[in-house]
Design a protein around this motif. Structure first.
Motif, PDB file in Angstrom:
ATOM      1  N   TYR A   4      11.270  -7.111  34.355  1.00 18.22           N
ATOM      2  CA  TYR A   4      11.278  -7.117  32.660  1.00 18.22           C
ATOM      3  C   TYR A   4      10.445  -8.372  32.597  1.00 18.22           C
ATOM      4  O   TYR A   4      10.384  -9.329  33.148  1.00 18.22           O
ATOM      5  N   GLN A  52      20.467 -12.030  41.170  1.00 19.09           N
ATOM      6  CA  GLN A  52      19.598 -11.953  39.688  1.00 19.09           C
ATOM      7  C   GLN A  52      18.596 -13.227  39.676  1.00 19.09           C
ATOM      8  O   GLN A  52      18.708 -14.061  40.352  1.00 19.09           O
ATOM      9  N   TRP A  68      14.748  -9.863  36.662  1.00 14.22           N
ATOM     10  CA  TRP A  68      14.876  -8.782  37.514  1.00 14.22           C
ATOM     11  C   TRP A  68      16.251  -9.159  38.447  1.00 14.22           C
ATOM     12  O   TRP A  68      16.475 -10.243  38.681  1.00 14.22           O
ATOM     13  N   LEU A  84      15.384  -4.596  33.917  1.00 13.97           N
ATOM     14  CA  LEU A  84      16.789  -4.620  33.032  1.00 13.97           C
ATOM     15  C   LEU A  84      17.256  -3.358  32.371  1.00 13.97           C
ATOM     16  O   LEU A  84      18.170  -3.256  32.127  1.00 13.97           O
ATOM     17  N   LYS A  85      16.387  -2.203  32.899  1.00 11.97           N
ATOM     18  CA  LYS A  85      16.434  -0.750  32.362  1.00 11.97           C
ATOM     19  C   LYS A  85      16.957   0.000  33.403  1.00 11.97           C
ATOM     20  O   LYS A  85      16.526  -0.251  34.499  1.00 11.97           O
ATOM     21  N   LYS A  93      22.802  -5.681  35.316  1.00 12.40           N
ATOM     22  CA  LYS A  93      21.525  -5.695  34.469  1.00 12.40           C
ATOM     23  C   LYS A  93      22.081  -5.976  33.174  1.00 12.40           C
ATOM     24  O   LYS A  93      21.339  -6.950  32.531  1.00 12.40           O
ATOM     25  N   GLN A  97      20.651  -9.323  31.171  1.00 11.80           N
ATOM     26  CA  GLN A  97      20.039  -9.146  30.021  1.00 11.80           C
ATOM     27  C   GLN A  97      20.579 -10.063  28.603  1.00 11.80           C
ATOM     28  O   GLN A  97      19.884 -10.377  27.989  1.00 11.80           O
TER      29      GLN A  97
END
Length: 120
Positions: A4, A52, A68, A84-85, A93, A97
């Motif tokens: 991200y 993370q 990430w 994060l998707k 995630k 986020q």
């Protein structure tokens, strides 16, 4: 999937950005480490959840943000980065986020939001 990445405009100084973000990261259990040649904030080692990572960089008139997670094969042995998707690792995630959202809000808003009193 890649990291991200975002860039947030700011009028704050590097010292102000550090004063905003470091306490959030420390409160959330991140530690400042050198990882694969990068200075990053890291949480976890891959025992129960994917580690993370969060990185921010002061760019003068903006702050570059990266986040990430790594897929752990064994504790401390990682394979690939995930942004994060996507569905894989969705719970972790979402947690990361939420932390990223909090830090981006702090960077973007010149006046911090007042803390709600517990005695209201």
């Amino acid at each position: 999937m890649s990291r991200y990445v975002n860039r947030i405009a700011t009028t704050r100084s590097k010292e102000e950005i550090d004063a905003l973000l470091v306490p959030i990261l420390q409160r959330e259990g991140f530690t400042y480490v050198k990882y694969e040649g990068e200075d990053v904030w890291k949480k976890g080692v891959g025992l129960m959840t994917a580690p993370q990572f969060f990185k921010y960089e002061y760019l003068g008139d903006s702050v570059g943000v990266q986040a990430w997670i790594k897929f752990a094969i064994l504790p401390g042995v990682y394979a690939g980065e995930m942004g994060l998707k996507g569905f894989w690792g969705i719970a972790i995630k979402k947690m990361l986020q939420a932390r990223v959202n909090e830090m981006e809000y702090a960077i973007a808003n010149p006046y911090p939001q007042p803390q709600a009193s517990a005695n209201v």
